[in-house]
Design an enzyme around this catalytic site. Structure first.
Site, short mmCIF file in Angstrom:
data_model
loop_
_atom_site.label_atom_id
_atom_site.label_comp_id
_atom_site.label_asym_id
_atom_site.label_seq_id
_atom_site.Cartn_x
_atom_site.Cartn_y
_atom_site.Cartn_z
N ASN A 10 0.88 -1.16 0.00
CA ASN A 10 0.00 0.00 0.00
C ASN A 10 0.92 1.22 0.00
OD1 ASN A 10 -1.78 2.04 0.54
ND2 ASN A 10 -2.78 1.02 2.27
N ARG A 93 -2.45 -2.06 -3.62
CA ARG A 93 -3.65 -1.25 -3.45
C ARG A 93 -3.55 -0.07 -4.40
NH1 ARG A 93 -5.01 3.27 0.86
NH2 ARG A 93 -7.20 3.51 0.37
N HIS A 182 -12.68 3.12 -0.48
CA HIS A 182 -12.72 2.10 0.58
C HIS A 182 -13.41 0.82 0.08
CE1 HIS A 182 -12.90 5.57 3.78
NE2 HIS A 182 -11.65 5.18 3.57
N GLY A 214 -10.73 8.61 7.47
CA GLY A 214 -11.65 8.80 6.34
C GLY A 214 -12.87 7.94 6.63
N ARG A 243 -12.06 15.89 6.90
CA ARG A 243 -12.82 16.28 5.70
C ARG A 243 -14.26 16.62 6.06
NH1 ARG A 243 -11.17 10.98 3.05
NH2 ARG A 243 -8.94 11.27 2.74
N ARG A 286 -11.26 9.11 20.25
CA ARG A 286 -11.00 8.85 21.68
C ARG A 286 -10.95 10.15 22.47
NH1 ARG A 286 -6.35 4.82 19.83
NH2 ARG A 286 -6.36 6.45 18.28
N GLU A 386 -8.22 -5.02 4.93
CA GLU A 386 -8.02 -4.70 3.52
C GLU A 386 -6.85 -5.49 2.92
OE1 GLU A 386 -9.18 -0.22 2.80
OE2 GLU A 386 -8.60 -0.53 4.86
P1 AMP Z 1 -8.47 4.24 10.71
O1 AMP Z 1 -8.44 5.35 9.69
O2 AMP Z 1 -9.43 3.14 10.37
O3 AMP Z 1 -7.11 3.75 11.11
O4 AMP Z 1 -9.09 4.91 12.03
C1 AMP Z 1 -8.36 5.86 12.78
C2 AMP Z 1 -9.28 6.52 13.77
O5 AMP Z 1 -9.91 5.55 14.61
C3 AMP Z 1 -8.54 7.42 14.75
O6 AMP Z 1 -8.40 8.71 14.25
C4 AMP Z 1 -9.44 7.42 15.97
O7 AMP Z 1 -10.35 8.52 15.86
C5 AMP Z 1 -10.27 6.16 15.84
N1 AMP Z 1 -10.03 5.23 16.94
C6 AMP Z 1 -9.06 4.32 17.07
N2 AMP Z 1 -9.18 3.65 18.24
C7 AMP Z 1 -10.26 4.16 18.86
C8 AMP Z 1 -10.92 3.90 20.11
N3 AMP Z 1 -10.47 2.98 20.97
N4 AMP Z 1 -12.02 4.62 20.41
C9 AMP Z 1 -12.47 5.56 19.56
N5 AMP Z 1 -11.91 5.84 18.37
C10 AMP Z 1 -10.81 5.15 18.03
#
Ligand code: AMP
Length: 402
Positions: A10, A93, A182, A214, A243, A286, A386
Site C-alpha cells: 500500500n 492497493r 474504501h 476517512g 474532511r 477517543r 483490507e
Molecule cells: P483508521 O483510519 O481506520 O485507522 O481509524 C483511525 C481513527 O480511529 C482514529 O483517528 C481514531 O479517531 C479512531 N479510533 C481508534 N481507536 C479508537 C478507540 N479505541 N475509540 C475511539 N476511536 C478510536
C-alpha cells in the site's frame, strides 16, 4: 513446492505499508511500514510474525525504490525474501481505477497507462501507487503484479446512483461521477457480515459504515454495491476526521468570491482542516469522547454533527435498499467506539436495528453482533482487513490464470 505467498503493498506519497501473507491459511508472515520517505528521518518498522520481534530503523530513505529495497532486505533476514519461489504475486492497493477496472487486474503496460490517465481524478494517490508498482516490477519483473482498486467494488452502482445531476457532456468530458472509495473494505465487511448471519452474500442487504479517519457508507444489495457516500473524490459524504463530507457546493464559490480564497486554500480547508478537527480541534474520536464526557460543549457539538450525518445516510440507504438485514460498523472508529455505534442507531428501533448496551461494550478483535437476538435488523462490528482482501483477490487471480 507451489507458490502460496502474496506480498501486499500500500504505497502512499511518503509511506509504504506492507504485509506478507501465506494464502494456504491466510496467515500473516510479516507486517511493516516505511514512513517519511524522502526525509532525513525516514522510519522502517518491520515485524516478522513468527518471532513477533519488531525491528525499527530510522535514517534517510530517499525514495520508494530505496524503501522497497530496505523492506526486501528485512524480509530476507527472516528467510522471507522477495526472491523466494514461494512468492506467488505482489498485490498493490490502487486507489482510483475509474469506471473500467471492475476487478483485480494483472498489471501490464496498458494497465499502468490507464492508472496514469486517472491521475487528474486522484492526484494524491495514483502517482504514489504507480511508483510502488514500478519499483516492485523492477525488483521482481517475472512476478505477477496485481492491482486491486479501491473503486472496483462500487462499479456495480446503477447509473442513477453514480451520475451527478450536472450537464452530461461536461461530466463525461471530465469523467465526473461517483466512484466511491474504501471498496476493498466494503467488499470484505459486507461478505463477513453475511457470514456472521449464517447466510451467503447474495442473500443479504447490508449497510456498511467504514468509520476511520476517512469515512464512508455503502448500501450493498446481495453482495453488490448499489450506492456509496464518497464521490469523485473521498471528500463527499460522512463527516470525517479532517474532511467536511457533504455540503452545499456553493460554499466553494462563496469562499472564492467573498472569502477571496484560492482553489488550493479551499482544497486544504475542506480536506485537511474540516470535519471533526475543524469543528472541535481534534480528529481522534477517543479524545473527542474524553472531552464529551468532561462536559466540553464544542466536542459535544462535533460529535452530534458526526452522528446526525451518519443517521441521514443510514436512513437514505434504508430507502435505497428497501430491506436491510444488517448494519455493519468497521474501521478505527466503527470497530472501537461503542458510543458512536450506540448513538448512530439510537431511535431507529422502528426501522429494525437495536444495539444491546452490554454486547456493544465488549471489546474484541472478532467479527460480532452487538444487537440482541430479537432485533429485526442485526447490528454488527466487523474488523476490516483490507490487506487480507487484497491478498485473497490477487491470489485468486493468479491461480485462475495458471
Ligand atoms: P483508521 O483510519 O481506520 O485507522 O481509524 C483511525 C481513527 O480511529 C482514529 O483517528 C481514531 O479517531 C479512531 N479510533 C481508534 N481507536 C479508537 C478507540 N479505541 N475509540 C475511539 N476511536 C478510536
Amino acid at each position: 513446492m507451489s507458490s502460496t505467498r502474496v506480498l501486499v503493498l500500500n504505497s502512499g506519497s511518503s509511506s509504504v505499508k506492507y504485509q506478507l501473507l501465506d494464502m494456504r491459511d491466510s496467515s500473516r508472515l510479516a507486517v511493516g511500514l516505511v514512513e517519511r520517505i524522502g526525509e532525513e528521518s525516514s522510519r522502517l518498522k518491520h515485524t516478522p510474525v513468527e518471532s513477533g520481534r519488531t525491528r525499527e530503523w530510522t535514517g534517510p530513505i530517499a525514495d520508494h525504490e530505496a524503501a522497497l529495497k530496505a523492506v526486501a532486505e528485512e524480509l530476507s533476514r527472516d528467510g522471507l525474501g522477495l526472491d523466494s519461489p514461494e512468492l506467488a504475486a505482489i498485490g498493490h492497493r490502487v486507489v482510483h481505477g475509474g469506471k473500467h477496472f471492475t476487478e483485480p487486474t494483472v498489471i501490464d503496460d496498458a494497465v499502468l497507462a490507464e492508472i496514469e490517465r486517472l491521475i487528474p481524478v486522484a492526484p494524491l494517490h495514483n502517482p504514489a501507487n504507480l511508483t510502488g508498482i514500478r519499483t516492485a516490477q523492477a525488483l521482481r519483473p517475472d512476478l505477477p503484479q496485481i492491482a486491486v482498486f479501491d473503486t472496483a467494488f462500487h462499479t456495480t452502482m446503477p447509473e442513477s446512483a453514480a451520475r451527478y445531476a450536472i450537464d452530461v457532456k461536461t461530466a463525461d468530458e471530465h469523467r465526473i461521477r461517483r466512484y466511491g472509495f474504501h471498496g476493498t473494505s466494503h467488499a470484505y465487511v459486507s461478505r463477513a457480515t453475511a457470514k456472521l448471519l449464517g447466510k451467503s452474500p447474495d442473500e443479504v442487504n447490508v449497510i456498511v459504515l467504514h468509520l476511520g479517519n476517512g469515512a464512508s457508507a455503502s448500501a450493498v444489495r446481495g453482495g453488490k454495491c448499489v450506492d456509496t457516500s464518497m464521490g469523485l473524490t473521498p471528500l463527499e459524504g460522512l463527516v470525517m476526521g479532517t474532511r467536511s463530507g457533504d455540503m452545499d457546493p456553493a460554499v466553494i464559490f462563496h469562499l472564492m468570491r467573498v472569502g477571496k480564497m484560492s482553489t488550493d486554500e479551499i482544497d486544504t480547508l475542506l480536506n485537511k482542516k474540516s470535519g471533526l478537527i475543524g469543528l472541535c480541534g481534534d480528529n481522534d474520536m477517543r479524545e473527542i469522547r474524553r472531552r464529551v464526557d468532561a462536559g466540553d460543549e464544542q466536542a459535544q457539538l462535533a460529535f452530534d454533527i458526526y452522528i446526525h450525518r451518519l443517521k441521514k445516510y443510514i436512513g437514505a440507504y434504508y430507502a435505497v435498499l428497501g430491506r436491510v438485514d444488517a448494519i455493519a460498523f468497521t474501521a478505527g472508529v466503527g470497530e472501537n467506539a461503542a458510543p458512536v455505534r450506540e448513538a448512530a442507531v439510537a431511535g431507529l428501533e422502528e426501522l429494525g436495528p437495536v444495539v444491546d448496551g452490554e454486547l456493544n461494550g465488549i471489546r474484541s478483535d472478532e467479527p460480532r453482533l452487538v444487537s440482541p437476538a430479537h432485533a429485526r435488523v442485526a447490528v454488527a462490528v466487523v474488523p476490516t482487513d483490507e490487506e487480507l482482501e487484497i491478498a485473497t483477490q490477487a491470489y485468486a487471480l493468479v491461480k485462475k490464470n495458471n
